[in-house]
Design a protein around this motif. Structure first.
Motif, PDB file in Angstrom:
ATOM      1  N   GLY A 235       0.822  -1.208   0.000  1.00 37.52           N
ATOM      2  CA  GLY A 235       0.000   0.000   0.000  1.00 37.52           C
ATOM      3  C   GLY A 235       0.855   1.257   0.000  1.00 37.52           C
ATOM      4  O   GLY A 235       1.935   1.276   0.588  1.00 37.52           O
ATOM      5  N   PHE A 236       0.379   2.279  -0.679  1.00 33.53           N
ATOM      6  CA  PHE A 236       1.059   3.583  -0.683  1.00 33.53           C
ATOM      7  C   PHE A 236       0.059   4.660  -0.297  1.00 33.53           C
ATOM      8  O   PHE A 236      -1.120   4.596  -0.666  1.00 33.53           O
ATOM      9  CB  PHE A 236       1.629   3.897  -2.077  1.00 33.53           C
ATOM     10  N   ALA A 237       0.528   5.649   0.444  1.00 34.57           N
ATOM     11  CA  ALA A 237      -0.335   6.765   0.839  1.00 34.57           C
ATOM     12  C   ALA A 237       0.474   8.049   0.830  1.00 34.57           C
ATOM     13  O   ALA A 237       1.705   8.025   0.960  1.00 34.57           O
ATOM     14  CB  ALA A 237      -0.937   6.522   2.219  1.00 34.57           C
ATOM     15  N   HIS A 238      -0.220   9.180   0.705  1.00 36.71           N
ATOM     16  CA  HIS A 238       0.484  10.460   0.615  1.00 36.71           C
ATOM     17  C   HIS A 238      -0.262  11.548   1.374  1.00 36.71           C
ATOM     18  O   HIS A 238      -1.479  11.463   1.590  1.00 36.71           O
ATOM     19  CB  HIS A 238       0.642  10.890  -0.850  1.00 36.71           C
ATOM     20  N   GLY A 277       3.403  16.563   2.330  1.00 36.14           N
ATOM     21  CA  GLY A 277       4.446  15.978   1.494  1.00 36.14           C
ATOM     22  C   GLY A 277       4.940  14.616   1.929  1.00 36.14           C
ATOM     23  O   GLY A 277       5.857  14.060   1.316  1.00 36.14           O
ATOM     24  N   SER A 278       4.345  14.032   2.953  1.00 37.90           N
ATOM     25  CA  SER A 278       4.788  12.714   3.419  1.00 37.90           C
ATOM     26  C   SER A 278       4.332  11.623   2.452  1.00 37.90           C
ATOM     27  O   SER A 278       3.258  11.701   1.869  1.00 37.90           O
ATOM     28  CB  SER A 278       4.210  12.417   4.802  1.00 37.90           C
ATOM     29  N   ILE A 279       5.169  10.609   2.314  1.00 36.95           N
ATOM     30  CA  ILE A 279       4.846   9.444   1.495  1.00 36.95           C
ATOM     31  C   ILE A 279       5.049   8.202   2.358  1.00 36.95           C
ATOM     32  O   ILE A 279       6.083   8.050   3.015  1.00 36.95           O
ATOM     33  CB  ILE A 279       5.767   9.331   0.256  1.00 36.95           C
ATOM     34  N   GLY A 280       4.070   7.312   2.352  1.00 40.28           N
ATOM     35  CA  GLY A 280       4.195   6.091   3.132  1.00 40.28           C
ATOM     36  C   GLY A 280       4.037   4.857   2.275  1.00 40.28           C
ATOM     37  O   GLY A 280       3.289   4.858   1.297  1.00 40.28           O
ATOM     38  N   MET A 281       4.769   3.806   2.635  1.00 43.92           N
ATOM     39  CA  MET A 281       4.598   2.493   1.986  1.00 43.92           C
ATOM     40  C   MET A 281       4.327   1.469   3.079  1.00 43.92           C
ATOM     41  O   MET A 281       5.095   1.358   4.036  1.00 43.92           O
ATOM     42  CB  MET A 281       5.827   2.074   1.194  1.00 43.92           C
ATOM     43  N   GLY A 282       3.254   0.733   2.938  1.00 41.21           N
ATOM     44  CA  GLY A 282       2.937  -0.329   3.882  1.00 41.21           C
ATOM     45  C   GLY A 282       3.183  -1.681   3.241  1.00 41.21           C
ATOM     46  O   GLY A 282       2.819  -1.906   2.081  1.00 41.21           O
ATOM     47  N   ILE A 283       3.823  -2.581   3.969  1.00 41.26           N
ATOM     48  CA  ILE A 283       4.022  -3.959   3.519  1.00 41.26           C
ATOM     49  C   ILE A 283       3.191  -4.840   4.440  1.00 41.26           C
ATOM     50  O   ILE A 283       3.476  -4.941   5.640  1.00 41.26           O
ATOM     51  CB  ILE A 283       5.510  -4.378   3.565  1.00 41.26           C
TER      52      ILE A 283
END
Length: 289
Positions: A235-238, A277-283
């Motif tokens: 998953g990606f979120a911004h 401006g934050s970017i997150g990646m969930g595994i």
């Protein structure tokens, strides 16, 4: 058996999930010093207004979990609708008291409805990944206890990696030491933060460019693919930087075209601490069911 799933707004779940007839959402709120209050939402236009307000604020707004009264009203509504059991998935207990509230309220109704409360040990995209798996397990006929055990396993093994443009908000909110924030901003380092199985935000790595960040993300997915034989959900979120999120997602998913990928946003409650401006990646590993 009819099962109601309670989630909170920090999941920033896709409309298809929020509109599901068996899913019920409780809302967090964000309040600025002047009394201005914002619901926790994922609407792009409202988010832009919120982040502009956040950028201009001298003091960070406060974030509030759903009140016990509101949660109790929801549980009573679910019972009246004839549900037999409740599955509640909430924001990390390391970041909020929502899980504790949910457990307290549902325990009081255990003579009327069977309930399980799960600490996601995360937020946003990880919670959505857990909801997707919960719905699949319900469709496959797993018992509430089996679903609960599988989702606890998912929570224990999922990770969010987060890159932020400015560490000040995390420091102001007490999520990161102020000395570390000052040091990182001064050197223009893009810190890679991690929300792991303790449910708290930690400094994981220090990276200077987006190119290196993407490479690191690929390495992290590769490592987890080797560990989890059932596969992964990514998953990606911004926080108001969809273009950069999409570029990051495309690079990572080119390396793993076989994996399912979901995207979302970081709304007011999470965005208050991570900043614009934050970017997150969930595994999110797939549970072994």
């Amino acid at each position: 058996m009819r099962t109601a799933i309670i989630i909170d707004s920090t999941a920033y779940a896709a409309p298809s999930i929020v509109s599901h007839p068996d899913i019920y959402e409780v809302e967090f709120t964000t309040s600025f010093e002047n009394g201005e209050e914002h619901r926790d939402y994922s609407d792009p236009i409202l988010l832009e207004e919120f982040y502009q307000r956040l950028e201009a604020a001298e003091k960070l707004p406060t974030t509030s979990q759903p009140s016990p009264g509101k949660y109790e009203e929801l549980v009573e509504e679910i019972i009246k609708k004839g549900y037999d059991q409740i599955l509640a998935i909430h924001l990390s207990a390391g970041l909020s008291g929502a899980c504790q509230t949910a457990k307290m309220i549902t325990d009081a109704y255990q003579d009327q409805i069977d309930a399980r409360v799960i600490d996601s040990k995360a937020a946003a995209i990880v919670i959505e990944g857990m909801i997707v798996q919960a719905l699949d397990m319900l469709e496959k006929g797993l018992t509430l206890e089996e679903i609960y055990e599988n989702l606890v396993w998912v929570a224990d093994n999922s990770t969010i990696y987060l890159t932020v443009s400015d560490l000040e908000n995390l420091a102001k909110g007490g999520r990161l030491p102020s000395s570390l924030a000052k040091f990182g901003n001064m050197l223009k380092i893009k810190p890679l933060l991690r929300i792991g199985n303790d449910g708290k935000i930690q400094l994981f790595d220090q990276i200077r460019t987006d190119k290196k960040m993407k490479k690191k993300f690929i390495q992290l997915v590769e490592a987890d693919l080797e560990e989890y034989s059932n596969g992964l959900l990514i998953g990606f979120a911004h926080a108001l930087d969809e273009e950069r999120m999409e570029a990051t997602k495309e690079t990572v998913m080119e390396a793993f075209p076989e994996l399912e990928c979901r995207t979302g946003v970081l709304g007011p409650v999470i965005g208050t601490h991570t900043g614009i401006g934050s970017i997150g990646m969930g595994i999110i590993p797939l549970a072994p069911y």
